[in-house]
Design an enzyme around this catalytic site. Structure first.
Site, mmCIF file in Angstrom:
data_model
loop_
_atom_site.group_PDB
_atom_site.id
_atom_site.type_symbol
_atom_site.label_atom_id
_atom_site.label_comp_id
_atom_site.label_asym_id
_atom_site.label_seq_id
_atom_site.Cartn_x
_atom_site.Cartn_y
_atom_site.Cartn_z
ATOM 1 N N LYS A 167 3.289 4.398 -1.182
ATOM 2 C CA LYS A 167 3.398 5.326 -2.318
ATOM 3 C C LYS A 167 4.717 6.075 -2.151
ATOM 4 O O LYS A 167 4.859 6.895 -1.236
ATOM 5 C CB LYS A 167 2.246 6.340 -2.344
ATOM 6 C CG LYS A 167 0.860 5.713 -2.558
ATOM 7 C CD LYS A 167 0.147 5.474 -1.271
ATOM 8 C CE LYS A 167 -1.262 4.928 -1.514
ATOM 9 N NZ LYS A 167 -1.856 4.355 -0.296
ATOM 10 N N HIS A 215 0.820 -1.212 0.000
ATOM 11 C CA HIS A 215 0.000 0.000 0.000
ATOM 12 C C HIS A 215 0.859 1.269 0.000
ATOM 13 O O HIS A 215 0.343 2.370 0.125
ATOM 14 C CB HIS A 215 -0.912 -0.033 1.239
ATOM 15 C CG HIS A 215 -2.081 0.873 1.171
ATOM 16 N ND1 HIS A 215 -2.317 1.866 2.095
ATOM 17 C CD2 HIS A 215 -3.104 0.958 0.291
ATOM 18 C CE1 HIS A 215 -3.425 2.506 1.806
ATOM 19 N NE2 HIS A 215 -3.920 1.985 0.707
ATOM 20 N N HIS A 240 -9.570 11.094 1.648
ATOM 21 C CA HIS A 240 -8.678 9.940 1.593
ATOM 22 C C HIS A 240 -7.369 10.196 2.347
ATOM 23 O O HIS A 240 -6.493 9.326 2.399
ATOM 24 C CB HIS A 240 -8.396 9.597 0.116
ATOM 25 C CG HIS A 240 -7.660 8.331 -0.112
ATOM 26 N ND1 HIS A 240 -6.323 8.288 -0.471
ATOM 27 C CD2 HIS A 240 -8.070 7.030 -0.038
ATOM 28 C CE1 HIS A 240 -5.947 7.029 -0.621
ATOM 29 N NE2 HIS A 240 -6.983 6.255 -0.364
ATOM 30 N N ASP A 253 17.059 10.499 -7.482
ATOM 31 C CA ASP A 253 18.517 10.593 -7.266
ATOM 32 C C ASP A 253 18.921 10.448 -5.813
ATOM 33 O O ASP A 253 19.994 10.917 -5.407
ATOM 34 C CB ASP A 253 19.060 11.912 -7.824
ATOM 35 C CG ASP A 253 19.026 11.954 -9.344
ATOM 36 O OD1 ASP A 253 18.960 10.873 -9.954
ATOM 37 O OD2 ASP A 253 19.037 13.065 -9.911
ATOM 38 N N LYS A 286 -4.551 10.553 5.209
ATOM 39 C CA LYS A 286 -4.227 9.760 6.396
ATOM 40 C C LYS A 286 -3.324 10.626 7.269
ATOM 41 O O LYS A 286 -2.099 10.651 7.105
ATOM 42 C CB LYS A 286 -3.504 8.469 6.026
ATOM 43 C CG LYS A 286 -4.291 7.547 5.060
ATOM 44 C CD LYS A 286 -3.847 7.729 3.658
ATOM 45 C CE LYS A 286 -4.265 6.629 2.696
ATOM 46 N NZ LYS A 286 -5.622 6.214 2.698
ATOM 47 N N ASP A 339 -1.220 16.936 20.090
ATOM 48 C CA ASP A 339 -0.708 18.087 20.840
ATOM 49 C C ASP A 339 0.202 18.921 19.933
ATOM 50 O O ASP A 339 -0.089 19.130 18.765
ATOM 51 C CB ASP A 339 0.045 17.621 22.092
ATOM 52 C CG ASP A 339 -0.877 16.985 23.119
ATOM 53 O OD1 ASP A 339 -2.103 17.102 22.962
ATOM 54 O OD2 ASP A 339 -0.380 16.360 24.070
#
Length: 479
Positions: free
Chosen positions: A220, A218, A397, A225, A399, A404
């Site tokens: 990404k 999952h 979508h 470089d 996440k 704090d």
């Protein structure tokens, strides 16, 4: 009568097998027993091929650890590793020594101190930034996504990868075998013909035969470089630009990173590349894949990877540790909210203790079953004082978690058990006020286009709705 006894013995054997193999996770065992009870012959077959196998996890970890040992010394020599709580911004961890110790020992990806980050809100901001940096690649370009579609925006990525490969840049490209199964053979062949090295991560058929179909990648990741990297919730597809009428506006969050943290994005990619392609990284390649960089910022950032290739469930443990010490606020955005028992109790305890706990979930989801399972956790947390908001502008979508003034997280992991315990995931933990302020601003703007769930009104939902939530809750450890 004889056949009934045989059937009963087979059923008992199947149930006992699930209980024995899943003794480490009782809630997961209950979910599989529920499936077995509903569809006895099919349930066990699905369990055999889909359920995680502990021995398989050990093999994956062993394979990953070999490559990590080869490059660990290189990373540790070049990166500025934060070893003391006193080095953290504004001395905010001086009274959170236990949390600092937890973060420092969670995985082999420590807190690093020489970084610069940029929050990218939504695909319209993230995609141009990714493409712009990819165009700058001179030596290598590493691209990894769970979902890579065959549409307009993915074609732009394809064109850049092809152009770079023809210029002599080594382009490595990984997609999850299940998440990107709709990508056409023609699309892939065009990349390969230009010299792009492409591999599916666990194609469905191979993963099923090898009993690893439940191990979805999952993550990404883009690394340019070895100096610039990207991580977050955004896959490559026109839906992330709000071009799918069914979902409408797509709200997401991504990060651009420079500095020491990129070494650990690179390390994670290379682990995945080794598992997908079998290629060994040679000692001669290390200097080119992990080049020294000029420190252009002093942000403290930690990259946490979790999944079958890791010894610990680092992202879940980080979330639990941070939530447990919260004093003022906990802000969470997640498209899928299925917390494990530890996080569920931690959130409830925090709210009862007076911490401002706000959670944004979608009003409309891309998965009806997961949405019902998410709602099954809402009522008791509402009673404890947790505030839930449903995003109304489209589909959310992102996440993100903010605790704090201590830390914030942006990554690929949802607030659900699949992300914490099954998938290959990656999360950036941020400690600088500038990044957190940007994320807080985005969160507050999202609240303005969200509707607050009222406890009394929520309790009056229909019995059919409640029943569907209960059934979905039974399956929630597997979703």
């Amino acid at each position: 009568m004889f056949w009934l006894v045989i059937i009963l013995v087979i059923f008992i054997f199947q149930a006992a097998t699930i209980i024995i193999l899943e003794f480490r996770n009782p809630s997961k065992a209950v979910a599989w027993l529920f499936i077995l009870f509903c569809v006895p012959p099919i349930g066990f077959i699905v369990y055999y091929f889909v359920a995680q196998d502990f021995n398989k996890r050990k093999k994956v970890r062993k394979a990953g650890s070999r490559i990590f040992r080869e490059i660990k010394d290189t990373i540790w020599e070049q990166a500025h590793i934060v070893k003391e709580a006193a080095e953290m911004p504004d001395n905010r961890f001086m009274h959170q020594q236990r949390l600092f110790n937890l973060l420092s020992h969670l995985s082999e990806s420590p807190i690093t101190g020489c970084n610069r980050s940029r929050v990218l809100t939504n695909g319209k901001e993230a995609f141009p930034a990714m493409l712009r940096e990819m165009e700058k690649a001179k030596h290598h370009l590493h691209v990894e996504f769970y979902i890579f579609r065959d549409d307009a925006i993915s074609t732009k990525f394809q064109e850049v990868m092809i152009r770079k490969a023809r210029e002599g840049v080594r382009v490595r490209f990984i997609c999850d075998g299940l998440g990107s199964h709709k990508m056409s053979l023609g699309f892939i062949r065009k990349l390969q013909d230009a010299g792009v090295e492409f591999h599916y991560f666990l194609p469905p058929l191979i993963a099923t035969i090898d009993r690893r179909v439940n191990y979805r990648n999952h993550r990404k990741i883009i690394v340019v470089d070895g100096k610039v990297g990207f991580v977050g919730g955004i896959n490559v597809g026109d839906d992330y630009l709000g071009k799918y009428p069914k979902m409408g506006f797509w709200r997401d969050t991504h990060m651009q990173l420079e500095g020491d943290a990129v070494y650990f994005l690179q390390n994670t990619f290379l682990n995945d590349w080794k598992l997908a392609s079998g290629e060994q990284i040679t000692e001669a390649q290390l200097k080119e894949l992990f080049p020294p960089h000029i420190c252009s910022g002093n942000e403290k950032i930690q990259i946490l990877a979790s999944g079958p290739d890791q010894e610990w469930d680092a992202i879940q443990e980080m979330c639990f540790g941070a939530i447990s010490v919260a004093c003022d606020r906990i802000y969470i955005t997640s498209p899928y909210f299925i917390p494990d028992p530890a996080l569920y109790e931690a959130l409830k305890t925090a709210a009862v203790s007076g911490v401002d706990v706000k959670i944004i979930i979608p009003y409309e989801s891309d998965s009806r079953l997961v949405h019902l399972a998410s709602l099954s956790y809402v009522e008791e947390l509402l009673r404890a004082g947790v505030e839930f908001y449903q995003y109304r502008k489209g589909f959310i979508h992102a996440k993100v978690m903010i605790v704090d003034e201590l830390l914030a997280t942006v990554g690929t992991a949802n607030m659900d058990m699949r992300s914490f315990f099954c998938n290959f995931e990656l999360t950036a933990v941020l400690f600088e006020s500038s990044s957190m302020d940007r994320l807080v601003g985005d969160f507050e703007r999202d609240l303005k286009v969200s509707s607050k769930i009222d406890l009394k009104a929520f309790q009056e939902r229909s019995r059919v709705q409640k029943g569907a939530e209960i059934l979905s809750r039974m399956l929630s450890p597997l979703l």
